[in-house]
Design a protein around this motif. Structure first.
Motif, short mmCIF file in Angstrom:
data_model
loop_
_atom_site.label_atom_id
_atom_site.label_comp_id
_atom_site.label_asym_id
_atom_site.label_seq_id
_atom_site.Cartn_x
_atom_site.Cartn_y
_atom_site.Cartn_z
N UNK A 166 14.90 98.10 -19.98
CA UNK A 166 15.44 98.76 -18.78
C UNK A 166 16.92 99.00 -19.06
N UNK A 167 17.21 100.17 -19.59
CA UNK A 167 18.57 100.52 -20.02
C UNK A 167 19.21 101.47 -19.00
N UNK A 168 20.40 101.94 -19.33
CA UNK A 168 21.13 102.80 -18.40
C UNK A 168 20.34 104.06 -18.06
N UNK A 169 19.70 104.64 -19.05
CA UNK A 169 18.94 105.87 -18.80
C UNK A 169 17.79 105.63 -17.84
N UNK A 170 17.05 104.55 -18.05
CA UNK A 170 15.90 104.27 -17.17
C UNK A 170 16.36 103.85 -15.78
N UNK A 171 17.47 103.14 -15.70
CA UNK A 171 17.98 102.76 -14.38
C UNK A 171 18.34 103.99 -13.56
N UNK A 172 18.82 105.03 -14.23
CA UNK A 172 19.17 106.26 -13.51
C UNK A 172 17.92 107.02 -13.05
N UNK A 173 16.77 106.70 -13.62
CA UNK A 173 15.52 107.32 -13.17
C UNK A 173 15.03 106.74 -11.85
N UNK A 174 15.49 105.53 -11.50
CA UNK A 174 15.00 104.86 -10.31
C UNK A 174 15.37 105.61 -9.04
N UNK A 175 14.51 105.52 -8.03
CA UNK A 175 14.81 106.09 -6.72
C UNK A 175 16.05 105.39 -6.15
N UNK A 176 16.91 106.10 -5.41
CA UNK A 176 18.17 105.51 -4.92
C UNK A 176 17.99 104.23 -4.10
N UNK A 177 16.90 104.12 -3.36
CA UNK A 177 16.71 102.92 -2.54
C UNK A 177 15.84 101.87 -3.19
N UNK A 199 19.68 95.91 -19.21
CA UNK A 199 21.09 96.08 -19.56
C UNK A 199 21.89 95.72 -18.31
N UNK A 200 22.43 94.51 -18.30
CA UNK A 200 23.05 93.98 -17.09
C UNK A 200 24.29 94.77 -16.67
N UNK A 201 25.07 95.22 -17.62
CA UNK A 201 26.26 96.02 -17.28
C UNK A 201 25.85 97.34 -16.62
N UNK A 202 24.82 97.97 -17.18
CA UNK A 202 24.35 99.23 -16.60
C UNK A 202 23.77 98.99 -15.20
N UNK A 203 23.05 97.88 -15.03
CA UNK A 203 22.51 97.55 -13.71
C UNK A 203 23.63 97.35 -12.70
N UNK A 204 24.67 96.64 -13.12
CA UNK A 204 25.81 96.39 -12.22
C UNK A 204 26.47 97.70 -11.80
N UNK A 205 26.64 98.60 -12.76
CA UNK A 205 27.25 99.90 -12.44
C UNK A 205 26.39 100.67 -11.45
N UNK A 206 25.08 100.66 -11.66
CA UNK A 206 24.19 101.38 -10.77
C UNK A 206 24.18 100.81 -9.36
N UNK A 207 24.23 99.51 -9.25
CA UNK A 207 24.26 98.86 -7.93
C UNK A 207 25.57 99.15 -7.22
N UNK A 208 26.67 99.07 -7.95
CA UNK A 208 27.98 99.32 -7.34
C UNK A 208 28.12 100.77 -6.88
N UNK A 209 27.47 101.68 -7.62
CA UNK A 209 27.56 103.10 -7.28
C UNK A 209 26.57 103.50 -6.20
N UNK A 210 25.72 102.57 -5.77
CA UNK A 210 24.73 102.90 -4.75
C UNK A 210 23.55 103.67 -5.28
N UNK A 226 17.13 91.46 -7.31
CA UNK A 226 16.93 90.02 -7.19
C UNK A 226 16.75 89.46 -8.59
N UNK A 227 17.69 88.64 -9.03
CA UNK A 227 17.72 88.18 -10.42
C UNK A 227 17.69 86.66 -10.50
N UNK A 228 16.74 86.15 -11.27
CA UNK A 228 16.66 84.71 -11.54
C UNK A 228 17.05 84.41 -12.97
N UNK A 229 17.24 85.45 -13.78
CA UNK A 229 17.60 85.31 -15.19
C UNK A 229 18.67 86.33 -15.52
N UNK A 230 19.46 86.03 -16.56
CA UNK A 230 20.62 86.85 -16.86
C UNK A 230 20.74 87.07 -18.35
N UNK A 231 21.37 88.18 -18.70
CA UNK A 231 21.42 88.60 -20.10
C UNK A 231 22.15 87.60 -20.98
#
Length: 328
Positions: free
Chosen positions: A224-235, A248-259, A265-270
């Motif tokens: 689940x990288x930056x490209x695939x995260x951008x494919x996700x529906x906004x909500x 890709x935790x950095x890419x996930x963080x950017x996507x969450x911050x940008x809305x 919900x994360x129980x494990x981390x990179x």
């Protein structure tokens, strides 16, 4: 004359019933503290043990195995995942590796659903408000979250845990979709009413909730990288109770911050317990300290599997949960 008992070194504290049984059956060396062993301590432990019982926090690589000497014959991992162990190098040195599969299936699936509800129903925000004494009473527009009933759940990895998540999600009225290396047999897929997606990209783009339930291997690193995260529906919401390295935790963080992503919900981390501090600041993120398998019953069952693997090996047979490089 009684046969010589195997020398077993345990790297972390385990539940009392497990430690007591290890002492009864083997020449077991237990830990007084629950502090993680250093790299040098692990090497020393391997030198004096016939069997090492590490956990997922103990990284055992090829260079460490090369220093272990000739005594070590079995690494009986306390945990289902073995990405902390260089299984190929161990096998080349004649050291068997075993794990504890299947024990934490229900516990992890329960936590997956708990995180899903926590994120979508904004449970942490309500908890903080109550604990701070800030609740001013009920309001029609306060604390509005979303239902999970009727939503599409995309499960990445449809093994034991993925299927257990699917069964629970069915009870909540969710529509089950999945991506897996291989499609499930019809007799397994049909009761789950699950839709198989050969294309992960196509599935990710259409789901309301994504649940990560696959192991960490070279092929799943940043699946689940930056490209695939951008494919996700906004909500859409993403849940991970498997291995942090899959996202890709950095890419996930950017996507969450940008809305661009509804929540996580994360129980494990990179990077293990080194959690990205920016994730802690986000109101639409629920973080847990790797609690997915943390039930007393589960930990004792894991210990029982470790003991069975060691005892079977001691009796001259292949451990029932032996891990081979080809299984990774």
């Amino acid at each position: 004359m009684a046969p010589k008992r195997l020398s077993v070194v345990v790297t972390r504290r385990l539940p009392d019933p497990v430690e007591t049984r290890l002492k009864e059956l083997f020449d077991a060396e237990l830990r007084d503290s629950d502090k993680k062993m250093t790299r040098d301590e692990l090497v020393d432990a391997m030198k004096r043990a016939d069997v090492l019982v590490p956990t997922v926090t103990d990284q055992i690589d090829a260079s460490m195995l090369a220093q272990s000497g000739d005594r070590l014959k079995l690494i009986a991992n306390f945990g289902a995942g073995v990405d902390n162990i260089d299984v190929t190098s161990a096998r080349q040195r004649g050291v068997l590796v075993s794990n504890t599969p299947g024990v934490v299936t229900d516990d992890t699936a329960d936590m997956t659903m708990a995180l899903m509800l926590a994120v979508t129903r904004r449970i942490p925000q309500g908890l903080v408000e109550m604990q701070a004494g800030d609740w001013k009473g009920w309001s029609p527009m306060a604390h509005l979250g979303g239902r999970i009933g009727g939503k599409r759940l995309g499960i990445l990895g449809m093994g034991r845990i993925g299927q257990a998540v699917a069964r629970r999600a069915q009870a909540f009225g969710m529509q089950i979709h999945y991506h897996n290396r291989k499609r499930l047999r019809p007799d397994v897929e049909a009761p789950l009413e699950a839709t198989y997606w050969e294309s992960l990209d196509q599935m990710v783009a259409r789901m309301d909730v994504i649940s990560i339930n696959c192991p960490h291997t070279p092929s799943t690193f940043h699946l689940i990288n930056a490209r695939r995260l951008k494919l996700m529906k906004p909500g859409a919401v993403i849940i991970n109770t498997s291995r942090g390295e899959v996202i890709d935790e950095n890419a996930l963080t950017r996507g969450l911050r940008a809305g661009e992503i509804g929540g996580a919900g994360l129980d494990v981390f990179e990077r293990g317990h080194d959690v990205n501090p920016r994730l802690r600041e986000l109101p639409n993120v629920v973080l847990l300290p790797h609690m997915g398998s943390a039930t007393l019953e589960g930990r004792v069952e894991m210990g029982e599997k470790v003991i069975l693997n060691i005892k079977t090996f001691a009796d001259g047979h292949r451990p029932p949960d032996q891990v081979l490089p080809g299984m990774m």
